[in-house]
Design an enzyme around this catalytic site. Sequence first.
Site, short mmCIF file in Angstrom:
data_model
loop_
_atom_site.label_atom_id
_atom_site.label_comp_id
_atom_site.label_asym_id
_atom_site.label_seq_id
_atom_site.Cartn_x
_atom_site.Cartn_y
_atom_site.Cartn_z
N ASP A 186 -3.52 -7.20 10.31
CA ASP A 186 -4.25 -6.45 9.48
C ASP A 186 -4.18 -7.18 7.83
O ASP A 186 -5.36 -7.02 7.21
CB ASP A 186 -3.65 -5.20 9.32
CG ASP A 186 -4.67 -4.25 8.75
OD1 ASP A 186 -6.07 -4.18 8.68
OD2 ASP A 186 -4.16 -3.49 7.86
N GLU B 27 1.02 -1.31 0.02
CA GLU B 27 0.08 0.09 -0.15
C GLU B 27 0.98 1.22 -0.05
O GLU B 27 1.83 1.31 0.54
CB GLU B 27 -0.85 0.12 1.38
CG GLU B 27 -1.70 -0.97 1.38
CD GLU B 27 -2.59 -1.12 2.75
OE1 GLU B 27 -3.85 -0.76 2.72
OE2 GLU B 27 -1.96 -1.15 3.73
N HIS C 216 -5.99 -11.67 4.39
CA HIS C 216 -5.72 -11.57 2.91
C HIS C 216 -4.58 -12.37 2.37
O HIS C 216 -5.06 -13.15 1.39
CB HIS C 216 -5.56 -10.14 2.41
CG HIS C 216 -6.69 -9.05 2.89
ND1 HIS C 216 -7.99 -9.56 3.17
CD2 HIS C 216 -6.67 -7.78 3.39
CE1 HIS C 216 -8.66 -8.46 3.74
NE2 HIS C 216 -7.94 -7.52 3.88
#
Length: 493
Positions: free
Chosen positions: A248, A229, A253
Amino acid sequence: MAAIEPCLFIIIGVTGDLTHRKLLPALIHLRAADSFSEQVRILGCARGSNLDDQKFRTLANQVFDEILKQKDRGGINPEQETKVRDWLNNAFFYEPIDQGGIDDYKALLKKIEMIEREGHLPGDRVYYLALPPQAFTSTIEALGESGLNKSPGWTRIVIEKPFGRDLSSAQQLNALVHKYFDETQIYRIDHYLGKETVQNLLAFRFGNAMFESLWNRDRIEHIQITAAETVGVEKRADYYEHAGAIRDMVQNHITQLVALTSMEVPGAFDADAIRFEKIKVLRAIAPISPEDVVFGQYAPGEIDGKHVAGYREEPGVAPQSKTETFAAVKIKINNWRWQGVPFFLRTGKRLAKHATQIVITFRCPPVTLFQDIEDCKMHPNTLVIKIQPDEGFDLSFEVKAPGDEIRLECHHMRFDYEEAFGEPPDGYQTLLLDVVQGVQTLFLHAEEVEASWRVYTPLFAYDFRPHPYPAGTWGPEESAALLQKHGAEWIIL
Ligand SMILES: NC(=O)c1ccc[n+]([C@@H]2O[C@H](COP(=O)([O-])OP(=O)(O)OC[C@H]3O[C@@H](n4cnc5c(N)ncnc54)[C@H](OP(=O)(O)O)[C@@H]3O)[C@@H](O)[C@H]2O)c1
């Protein structure tokens, strides 16, 4: 596809960011496409009483206005606009749940029954918990204790991520939700699974015999998964300080991408078969050695030519915070297919580029014809599966560069998802539709969540010191060293 039959979709936490940015736009698109019939009703709940039916409808119309301001009116034509406006103005309701006590939920039941009676609904209900994780437990208990887990039709509950913060809290949450709902009613969301390109991994692997025969330790040297990111912690410091990159991004994911990349061929295209294979491969992940973990934390730096603050200077972050904003981890899968093939996972905030990619690096030919030729370097073939943005894939291969001398050059075959099919829909549309259709394939099974936490929970016992890295780079140098030990380097296209 036939429009979804009438049901009631109850969003608990309707004043939050998720509802505004994801759920309402997804519902609007589903209605515009006639995937949701006009009889589907939406009931929003939150603790505040500054909304009512009319104000909620106004808010939903504002979200719709924002969609219509997008490129090509968000793909919505004037006829669809009229249809959606009618729906927003008639099918949306609001009920405050104040402190979330049993009495509040009994009042909620009255509102539900009124909507179902007036809308001639059969009593099929979805409860979507769009809540901060600390509110999951009390809300599930309140739903169960007030009898809202039962209905005249079917009842389903959708639980947002993060599902627990380690193995024992995930087990406790599973035990609680199983007290009131059985597994077939529970939809644990990992929104990555709603992405077309993530689902395409299944089509790519199991619809093409060509790749499956290479998909093992004989042909693959290593696999990398990057979820990078460029954004920092933004306004989520409260949450992120207690989460960090492993909780996170990696545990959910990235581990889902590991499972889809490495699982065996399921016996059928259904939720049970696919989730069973994912659970099996997650259980085969070996305990992670602390030497195979690198944590980082972003320091001040530059993104797109602009100075950005370091993590410790962000509002709400402790000046001596040890929270990792970057993690690189090597994992090993102890089964026949993957023995000896390392999987390198990395994620981080304020990195050089926004990209989620899976890179499969194939082995070089066992004997090379070209080894004695000067300047004739051979590159391993790589297959890069681009999850976001610029969805697609890229296969690199060697060709002879023109000229008298033998020289190899690396070139690429590419597939671009948007070029072939247009912009993929947001994953939440797919997921919401699946919930009301009762399709659990893209949702996590209780055992899948626990298998994943079992891999990462032991890491929380170590006092890792995150290495600082300047914002706008690819993380600390130690992360490159993790691959250098294997004679490899991180690849990002
Ligand atoms: N935002 C995203 O893009 C995103 C993406 C992926 C996953 N998620 C997940 O989605 C969930 C919601 O995220 P969010 O960003 O929307 O959070 P948020 O902006 O903090 O909103 C939370 C909502 O829950 C309500 N709420 C808070 N505490 C409550 C309680 N004890 N009982 C009942 N309602 C309560 C809040 O309204 P009141 O305070 O008025 O009750 C608000 O409506 C989280 O689990 C998050 O991890 C969010």
